[in-house]
Write an enzyme that holds these catalytic residues in place. Sequence first.
Site, PDB file in Angstrom:
ATOM      1  N   ASN A  65      -1.548   2.560  55.839  1.00 39.28           N
ATOM      2  CA  ASN A  65      -2.086   3.308  54.985  1.00 39.28           C
ATOM      3  C   ASN A  65      -3.702   3.061  54.815  1.00 39.28           C
ATOM      4  O   ASN A  65      -4.435   3.465  53.964  1.00 39.28           O
ATOM      5  CB  ASN A  65      -1.640   3.516  53.697  1.00 39.28           C
ATOM      6  CG  ASN A  65      -0.464   4.759  53.546  1.00 39.28           C
ATOM      7  OD1 ASN A  65       0.057   4.928  52.764  1.00 39.28           O
ATOM      8  ND2 ASN A  65      -0.151   5.226  54.628  1.00 39.28           N
ATOM      9  N   THR A  78       1.607   2.579  48.872  1.00 38.96           N
ATOM     10  CA  THR A  78       1.547   3.222  50.068  1.00 38.96           C
ATOM     11  C   THR A  78       2.229   4.578  49.730  1.00 38.96           C
ATOM     12  O   THR A  78       2.975   4.949  49.157  1.00 38.96           O
ATOM     13  CB  THR A  78       2.011   2.519  51.100  1.00 38.96           C
ATOM     14  OG1 THR A  78       3.366   2.268  50.974  1.00 38.96           O
ATOM     15  CG2 THR A  78       1.494   1.184  51.191  1.00 38.96           C
ATOM     16  N   CYS A  79       2.282   5.489  51.035  1.00 42.01           N
ATOM     17  CA  CYS A  79       2.719   6.875  51.158  1.00 42.01           C
ATOM     18  C   CYS A  79       4.326   6.711  51.825  1.00 42.01           C
ATOM     19  O   CYS A  79       4.834   7.521  51.953  1.00 42.01           O
ATOM     20  CB  CYS A  79       2.219   7.769  51.869  1.00 42.01           C
ATOM     21  SG  CYS A  79       0.435   7.950  51.177  1.00 42.01           S
ATOM     22  N   ASP A  80       4.689   5.498  51.713  1.00 37.47           N
ATOM     23  CA  ASP A  80       6.262   5.125  52.258  1.00 37.47           C
ATOM     24  C   ASP A  80       7.167   5.181  51.139  1.00 37.47           C
ATOM     25  O   ASP A  80       7.184   4.300  50.076  1.00 37.47           O
ATOM     26  CB  ASP A  80       6.306   3.944  53.093  1.00 37.47           C
ATOM     27  CG  ASP A  80       7.547   4.103  53.804  1.00 37.47           C
ATOM     28  OD1 ASP A  80       8.676   3.883  53.428  1.00 37.47           O
ATOM     29  OD2 ASP A  80       7.415   3.852  55.329  1.00 37.47           O
ATOM     30  N   GLY A  81       8.411   5.789  51.391  1.00 32.72           N
ATOM     31  CA  GLY A  81       9.326   5.899  50.212  1.00 32.72           C
ATOM     32  C   GLY A  81      10.194   4.658  50.179  1.00 32.72           C
ATOM     33  O   GLY A  81      10.628   4.420  48.957  1.00 32.72           O
TER      34      GLY A  81
END
Length: 376
Positions: free
Chosen positions: A366, A323-326
């Site tokens: 996402n 996903t695009c989450d850090g």
Amino acid sequence: MTPKIARFLAADSPVCPCLVFDLDRVEANFRNLRRALPLAQIYYAVKANPAAPVLERLVSLGSRFDAASFEEIRSCLAAGALPADISFGNTIKKAAAIRAAHEAGIRLYAFDSAEELAKLAENAPGAAVYCRIMVENEGADWPLSRKFGAEIGLARELMLCAGDLGLDPCGLSFHVGSQQTRTASYEAAIGRVAMLFTDLAEAGVNLRMVNLGGGFPARYRETVPDIDDFATAIMGAMTAHFGNALPEMLIEPGRCIVADAGVVASEVVLVSRRAKDDPVRWVYLDIGRFGGLAETENEAIRYQIATPHDGGPAGPVAIAGPTCDGADILYQRTPYRLPIALAAGDRVLLEGTGAYVTTYASQRFNGFTPLAEHYL
Ligand SMILES: *Cc1c(COP(=O)(O)O)cnc(C)c1O
């Protein structure tokens, strides 16, 4: 991985990510626990894996159930469990959920505060209630201690007033923390419970039950004591403190019943480096923190990972989700090494993922589809 899972993966090449789960292993784990602790009633902690096939197999074995919500209670009933075999073990319940459980015939409830006790008295009059006491969670990879449990003094007071509220104060419970690797944690907790039993008996309240909770560990990367070691410690402490006046014993295992029955098959999405000569490769899988691997928070639960290139030369890796989450990183500090040959498109297996994975998957964060589940 069990032979049944291996055959399924080879023959069916299921779409990744997915959980492949061997129900026979659940049966073996349940029987092994019952053999090791024959005096304890087993209340399977539904939250560890609430899938209908798991609950149905456990019903067929005579398991009882520890439910955390009315929805879990309904799942147990749908799987064929009797209301008398279900405990509402969450200490945090909506009044409406308590009422629904009471109407469904659930008799046994946990609490750890005066406020919750009052709610039980109002919404489940006459119910059998047990107070969860606070105990040390040291030695647990996934501790629960700060959120739950009453101090001993408060527990004593609440058990004394439960009868006046029209409830049946039946016992005490604790949870030593999940993935608990020390048998001594149970011994210490049993000692605390026993003291309070004596104290309450002197005050005229005779308890009849001790709920020892869950916490029994699964084997991940590190070895853990086996269930017989825990059983020996528990029975030793129970006998030392209660002599031949043993109270009814309940246990609420979750993880140790289902963890090693499941394997997550995941596809490698990308293997890359942050800088040209960086020795550490980043391996991005199609499942991460939001796809169900929530217990990698703080890298607490460290799954064993098998790849098609095992045995070949390996190097250090950081492992992350897609996903695009850090925050979607599984392991960055824990030393993991994976084969140099590992590449996008490879299928890797995360072992021991039968517990606390499927239900932790987010609702399409996402846009990713939550992992599929195959129960064999
Ligand atoms: C989560 C939980 C369990 C199960 O714990 P495991 O560590 O999975 O065995 C048992 N009892 C209660 C009250 C729980 O919250």
